[in-house]
Design a protein around this motif. Structure first.
Motif, PDB file in Angstrom:
ATOM      1  N   ASP A  52     -19.468 -39.192  -2.077  1.00 36.71           N
ATOM      2  CA  ASP A  52     -19.551 -39.262  -3.535  1.00 36.71           C
ATOM      3  C   ASP A  52     -18.200 -39.651  -4.135  1.00 36.71           C
ATOM      4  OD1 ASP A  52     -22.222 -38.553  -3.460  1.00 36.71           O
ATOM      5  OD2 ASP A  52     -21.894 -36.477  -4.123  1.00 36.71           O
ATOM      6  N   GLN A  53     -17.139 -39.050  -3.618  1.00 34.67           N
ATOM      7  CA  GLN A  53     -15.791 -39.363  -4.109  1.00 34.67           C
ATOM      8  C   GLN A  53     -15.452 -40.827  -3.845  1.00 34.67           C
ATOM      9  OE1 GLN A  53     -12.648 -37.006  -2.353  1.00 34.67           O
ATOM     10  NE2 GLN A  53     -11.048 -38.219  -3.332  1.00 34.67           N
ATOM     11  N   TYR A  54     -15.756 -41.302  -2.626  1.00 31.60           N
ATOM     12  CA  TYR A  54     -15.471 -42.692  -2.276  1.00 31.60           C
ATOM     13  C   TYR A  54     -16.209 -43.638  -3.208  1.00 31.60           C
ATOM     14  CZ  TYR A  54     -14.871 -46.962   0.380  1.00 31.60           C
ATOM     15  OH  TYR A  54     -14.549 -48.243   0.745  1.00 31.60           O
ATOM     16  N   GLU A  55     -17.498 -43.401  -3.404  1.00 31.15           N
ATOM     17  CA  GLU A  55     -18.302 -44.302  -4.220  1.00 31.15           C
ATOM     18  C   GLU A  55     -17.890 -44.255  -5.681  1.00 31.15           C
ATOM     19  OE1 GLU A  55     -22.362 -43.356  -3.138  1.00 31.15           O
ATOM     20  OE2 GLU A  55     -22.257 -44.803  -1.495  1.00 31.15           O
ATOM     21  N   CYS A  56     -17.429 -43.121  -6.139  1.00 26.05           N
ATOM     22  CA  CYS A  56     -16.943 -43.006  -7.515  1.00 26.05           C
ATOM     23  C   CYS A  56     -15.662 -43.819  -7.708  1.00 26.05           C
ATOM     24  CB  CYS A  56     -16.713 -41.542  -7.851  1.00 26.05           C
ATOM     25  SG  CYS A  56     -16.148 -41.256  -9.532  1.00 26.05           S
ATOM     26  N   GLU A  57     -14.790 -43.790  -6.721  1.00 25.66           N
ATOM     27  CA  GLU A  57     -13.493 -44.460  -6.837  1.00 25.66           C
ATOM     28  C   GLU A  57     -13.507 -45.924  -6.405  1.00 25.66           C
ATOM     29  OE1 GLU A  57     -10.074 -42.323  -5.343  1.00 25.66           O
ATOM     30  OE2 GLU A  57     -11.109 -40.405  -5.655  1.00 25.66           O
ATOM     31  N   PHE A  58     -14.310 -46.247  -5.374  1.00 25.17           N
ATOM     32  CA  PHE A  58     -14.199 -47.572  -4.760  1.00 25.17           C
ATOM     33  C   PHE A  58     -15.499 -48.366  -4.717  1.00 25.17           C
ATOM     34  CE2 PHE A  58     -11.002 -44.806  -2.723  1.00 25.17           C
ATOM     35  CZ  PHE A  58      -9.871 -45.426  -3.225  1.00 25.17           C
ATOM     36  N   GLY A  59     -16.610 -47.784  -5.124  1.00 25.47           N
ATOM     37  CA  GLY A  59     -17.881 -48.494  -5.083  1.00 25.47           C
ATOM     38  C   GLY A  59     -18.728 -48.045  -3.911  1.00 25.47           C
ATOM     39  N   PRO A  60     -19.902 -48.643  -3.771  1.00 28.88           N
ATOM     40  CA  PRO A  60     -20.869 -48.185  -2.774  1.00 28.88           C
ATOM     41  C   PRO A  60     -20.419 -48.384  -1.331  1.00 28.88           C
ATOM     42  CG  PRO A  60     -21.672 -50.144  -3.920  1.00 28.88           C
ATOM     43  CD  PRO A  60     -20.405 -49.751  -4.586  1.00 28.88           C
ATOM     44  N   LEU A  61     -20.792 -47.429  -0.493  1.00 31.45           N
ATOM     45  CA  LEU A  61     -20.566 -47.537   0.947  1.00 31.45           C
ATOM     46  C   LEU A  61     -21.689 -48.312   1.622  1.00 31.45           C
ATOM     47  CD1 LEU A  61     -19.376 -43.939   1.807  1.00 31.45           C
ATOM     48  CD2 LEU A  61     -18.153 -46.030   2.373  1.00 31.45           C
TER      49      LEU A  61
END
Length: 85
Positions: A52-61
């Motif tokens: 969730d943190q990654y997708e919030c900061e950098f976009g979808p995985l």
């Protein structure tokens, strides 16, 4: 600096995925191990938070509806993609 932060967060996700997979495999042969079940649940929750943190900061995985909600413009085409880092 942003790429370094992205790479570090992606590394944490990979590490937690490894932990969750290994615990899953262990539980396949030890389904009554309460400590392992607790560890698995903690790892799965931490993995969800990291993603969730990654997708919030950098976009979808992931794409095809498996990732988070995209902002405008369509984020999936913006690079680098997670496997290109």
């Amino acid at each position: 600096m942003k790429l370094e932060k992205q790479m570090a967060l992606l590394r944490k996700i990979q590490e937690m995925e490894f932990v969750a997979i290994e615990l899953n495999l262990y539980l396949d042969t030890h389904p009554c191990d309460r400590d392992a079940i607790n560890d698995y649940n903690c790892a799965a929750e931490m993995l969800r938070k990291l993603k969730d943190q990654y997708e919030c900061e950098f976009g979808p995985l992931l794409n095809f509806g498996f990732g988070g909600v995209s902002r405008e413009p369509w984020q999936w085409i913006q690079g680098p993609w997670p496997w290109e880092i």
